[in-house]
Scaffold this motif. Sequence first.
Motif, PDB file in Angstrom:
ATOM      1  N   ALA A  57       0.838  -1.208   0.000  1.00  0.00           N
ATOM      2  CA  ALA A  57       0.000   0.000   0.000  1.00  0.00           C
ATOM      3  C   ALA A  57       0.871   1.256   0.000  1.00  0.00           C
ATOM      4  O   ALA A  57       0.544   2.249  -0.667  1.00  0.00           O
ATOM      5  CB  ALA A  57      -0.934   0.002   1.209  1.00  0.00           C
ATOM      6  N   ASP A  58       1.999   1.207   0.707  1.00  0.00           N
ATOM      7  CA  ASP A  58       2.908   2.348   0.750  1.00  0.00           C
ATOM      8  C   ASP A  58       3.461   2.697  -0.634  1.00  0.00           C
ATOM      9  O   ASP A  58       3.733   3.863  -0.918  1.00  0.00           O
ATOM     10  CB  ASP A  58       4.081   2.086   1.695  1.00  0.00           C
ATOM     11  CG  ASP A  58       3.691   2.180   3.158  1.00  0.00           C
ATOM     12  OD1 ASP A  58       2.595   2.698   3.456  1.00  0.00           O
ATOM     13  OD2 ASP A  58       4.488   1.715   4.010  1.00  0.00           O
ATOM     14  N   ILE A  59       3.660   1.693  -1.477  1.00  0.00           N
ATOM     15  CA  ILE A  59       4.174   1.965  -2.816  1.00  0.00           C
ATOM     16  C   ILE A  59       3.065   1.997  -3.869  1.00  0.00           C
ATOM     17  O   ILE A  59       3.330   2.096  -5.062  1.00  0.00           O
ATOM     18  CB  ILE A  59       5.282   0.959  -3.218  1.00  0.00           C
ATOM     19  CG1 ILE A  59       4.757  -0.476  -3.240  1.00  0.00           C
ATOM     20  CG2 ILE A  59       6.491   1.096  -2.315  1.00  0.00           C
ATOM     21  CD1 ILE A  59       5.750  -1.476  -3.808  1.00  0.00           C
ATOM     22  N   GLY A  60       1.828   1.911  -3.412  1.00  0.00           N
ATOM     23  CA  GLY A  60       0.683   2.077  -4.308  1.00  0.00           C
ATOM     24  C   GLY A  60       0.320   0.862  -5.126  1.00  0.00           C
ATOM     25  O   GLY A  60      -0.235   0.999  -6.217  1.00  0.00           O
ATOM     26  N   LEU A  61       0.614  -0.331  -4.614  1.00  0.00           N
ATOM     27  CA  LEU A  61       0.276  -1.561  -5.321  1.00  0.00           C
ATOM     28  C   LEU A  61      -0.658  -2.429  -4.487  1.00  0.00           C
ATOM     29  O   LEU A  61      -0.590  -2.422  -3.260  1.00  0.00           O
ATOM     30  CB  LEU A  61       1.532  -2.378  -5.634  1.00  0.00           C
ATOM     31  CG  LEU A  61       2.524  -1.801  -6.628  1.00  0.00           C
ATOM     32  CD1 LEU A  61       3.753  -2.705  -6.735  1.00  0.00           C
ATOM     33  CD2 LEU A  61       1.895  -1.627  -7.995  1.00  0.00           C
ATOM     34  N   THR A  62      -1.496  -3.165  -5.170  1.00  0.00           N
ATOM     35  CA  THR A  62      -2.313  -4.166  -4.505  1.00  0.00           C
ATOM     36  C   THR A  62      -1.555  -5.492  -4.529  1.00  0.00           C
ATOM     37  O   THR A  62      -0.567  -5.646  -5.267  1.00  0.00           O
ATOM     38  CB  THR A  62      -3.663  -4.357  -5.223  1.00  0.00           C
ATOM     39  OG1 THR A  62      -3.408  -4.896  -6.538  1.00  0.00           O
ATOM     40  CG2 THR A  62      -4.434  -3.044  -5.327  1.00  0.00           C
ATOM     41  N   ARG A  63      -2.008  -6.448  -3.744  1.00  0.00           N
ATOM     42  CA  ARG A  63      -1.380  -7.780  -3.732  1.00  0.00           C
ATOM     43  C   ARG A  63      -1.443  -8.385  -5.143  1.00  0.00           C
ATOM     44  O   ARG A  63      -0.473  -8.953  -5.632  1.00  0.00           O
ATOM     45  CB  ARG A  63      -2.090  -8.676  -2.711  1.00  0.00           C
ATOM     46  CG  ARG A  63      -1.675 -10.122  -2.714  1.00  0.00           C
ATOM     47  CD  ARG A  63      -0.297 -10.436  -2.220  1.00  0.00           C
ATOM     48  NE  ARG A  63      -0.028  -9.812  -0.940  1.00  0.00           N
ATOM     49  CZ  ARG A  63       1.199  -9.617  -0.475  1.00  0.00           C
ATOM     50  NH1 ARG A  63       2.245  -9.997  -1.181  1.00  0.00           N
ATOM     51  NH2 ARG A  63       1.405  -9.045   0.680  1.00  0.00           N
ATOM     52  N   GLY A  64      -2.583  -8.240  -5.811  1.00  0.00           N
ATOM     53  CA  GLY A  64      -2.736  -8.781  -7.164  1.00  0.00           C
ATOM     54  C   GLY A  64      -1.762  -8.159  -8.157  1.00  0.00           C
ATOM     55  O   GLY A  64      -1.175  -8.857  -8.984  1.00  0.00           O
ATOM     56  N   GLN A  65      -1.589  -6.840  -8.079  1.00  0.00           N
ATOM     57  CA  GLN A  65      -0.642  -6.170  -8.973  1.00  0.00           C
ATOM     58  C   GLN A  65       0.782  -6.638  -8.703  1.00  0.00           C
ATOM     59  O   GLN A  65       1.556  -6.866  -9.639  1.00  0.00           O
ATOM     60  CB  GLN A  65      -0.731  -4.654  -8.795  1.00  0.00           C
ATOM     61  CG  GLN A  65      -2.006  -4.037  -9.315  1.00  0.00           C
ATOM     62  CD  GLN A  65      -2.157  -2.583  -8.896  1.00  0.00           C
ATOM     63  OE1 GLN A  65      -1.832  -2.217  -7.765  1.00  0.00           O
ATOM     64  NE2 GLN A  65      -2.649  -1.760  -9.814  1.00  0.00           N
ATOM     65  N   ALA A  66       1.126  -6.779  -7.438  1.00  0.00           N
ATOM     66  CA  ALA A  66       2.474  -7.220  -7.068  1.00  0.00           C
ATOM     67  C   ALA A  66       2.730  -8.640  -7.569  1.00  0.00           C
ATOM     68  O   ALA A  66       3.795  -8.933  -8.121  1.00  0.00           O
ATOM     69  CB  ALA A  66       2.670  -7.139  -5.560  1.00  0.00           C
ATOM     70  N   LEU A  67       1.764  -9.520  -7.388  1.00  0.00           N
ATOM     71  CA  LEU A  67       1.929 -10.902  -7.839  1.00  0.00           C
ATOM     72  C   LEU A  67       1.986 -10.982  -9.359  1.00  0.00           C
ATOM     73  O   LEU A  67       2.737 -11.787  -9.921  1.00  0.00           O
ATOM     74  CB  LEU A  67       0.816 -11.787  -7.288  1.00  0.00           C
ATOM     75  CG  LEU A  67       0.838 -12.000  -5.775  1.00  0.00           C
ATOM     76  CD1 LEU A  67      -0.367 -12.820  -5.333  1.00  0.00           C
ATOM     77  CD2 LEU A  67       2.136 -12.660  -5.338  1.00  0.00           C
ATOM     78  N   SER A  68       1.213 -10.143 -10.032  1.00  0.00           N
ATOM     79  CA  SER A  68       1.247 -10.097 -11.490  1.00  0.00           C
ATOM     80  C   SER A  68       2.626  -9.660 -11.982  1.00  0.00           C
ATOM     81  O   SER A  68       3.199 -10.268 -12.889  1.00  0.00           O
ATOM     82  CB  SER A  68       0.172  -9.147 -12.010  1.00  0.00           C
ATOM     83  OG  SER A  68       0.255  -9.013 -13.401  1.00  0.00           O
ATOM     84  N   GLU A  69       3.166  -8.609 -11.379  1.00  0.00           N
ATOM     85  CA  GLU A  69       4.499  -8.131 -11.756  1.00  0.00           C
ATOM     86  C   GLU A  69       5.561  -9.168 -11.397  1.00  0.00           C
ATOM     87  O   GLU A  69       6.476  -9.423 -12.179  1.00  0.00           O
ATOM     88  CB  GLU A  69       4.806  -6.806 -11.067  1.00  0.00           C
ATOM     89  CG  GLU A  69       6.145  -6.223 -11.415  1.00  0.00           C
ATOM     90  CD  GLU A  69       6.322  -5.816 -12.864  1.00  0.00           C
ATOM     91  OE1 GLU A  69       7.472  -5.803 -13.329  1.00  0.00           O
ATOM     92  OE2 GLU A  69       5.321  -5.540 -13.538  1.00  0.00           O
ATOM     93  N   ALA A  70       5.437  -9.789 -10.243  1.00  0.00           N
ATOM     94  CA  ALA A  70       6.426 -10.778  -9.792  1.00  0.00           C
ATOM     95  C   ALA A  70       6.436 -12.017 -10.684  1.00  0.00           C
ATOM     96  O   ALA A  70       7.465 -12.691 -10.785  1.00  0.00           O
ATOM     97  CB  ALA A  70       6.143 -11.164  -8.344  1.00  0.00           C
ATOM     98  N   SER A  71       5.334 -12.304 -11.334  1.00  0.00           N
ATOM     99  CA  SER A  71       5.271 -13.501 -12.184  1.00  0.00           C
ATOM    100  C   SER A  71       5.871 -13.273 -13.570  1.00  0.00           C
ATOM    101  O   SER A  71       6.063 -14.231 -14.324  1.00  0.00           O
ATOM    102  CB  SER A  71       3.816 -13.969 -12.314  1.00  0.00           C
ATOM    103  OG  SER A  71       3.072 -13.052 -13.083  1.00  0.00           O
ATOM    104  N   ARG A  72       6.189 -12.035 -13.899  1.00  0.00           N
ATOM    105  CA  ARG A  72       6.778 -11.738 -15.205  1.00  0.00           C
ATOM    106  C   ARG A  72       8.217 -12.252 -15.255  1.00  0.00           C
ATOM    107  O   ARG A  72       8.930 -12.254 -14.260  1.00  0.00           O
ATOM    108  CB  ARG A  72       6.767 -10.232 -15.470  1.00  0.00           C
ATOM    109  CG  ARG A  72       5.350  -9.682 -15.566  1.00  0.00           C
ATOM    110  CD  ARG A  72       5.335  -8.213 -15.782  1.00  0.00           C
ATOM    111  NE  ARG A  72       5.937  -7.940 -17.097  1.00  0.00           N
ATOM    112  CZ  ARG A  72       6.215  -6.728 -17.526  1.00  0.00           C
ATOM    113  NH1 ARG A  72       5.959  -5.678 -16.774  1.00  0.00           N
ATOM    114  NH2 ARG A  72       6.750  -6.550 -18.706  1.00  0.00           N
TER     115      ARG A  72
END
Length: 77
Positions: A57-72
């Motif tokens: 939340a501090d960096i403006g991402l949701t868990r879903g967005q973070a997991l989506s980016e991490a899976s790239r």
Amino acid sequence: MAHVDHSTIDALIYLRENKSLPIVSVWAVEFAVCVSIWTMRHRTRSTLKQLTDDQLADIGLTRGQALSEASRVFWKA
């Protein structure tokens, strides 16, 4: 592999843009820059999976967005 930071990448980019280097040196620098960028992407994306919901939340991402980016894959920007 050694820790890669922005100053290292900046130095590699400077060397890559130096037109007086022999072609083999230019290729070596290009390879080093590419591997450095890939390493930074891999570590950044791996770290995203470990952040708490508050940190995300501090960096403006949701868990879903973070997991989506991490899976790239690391070679894709």
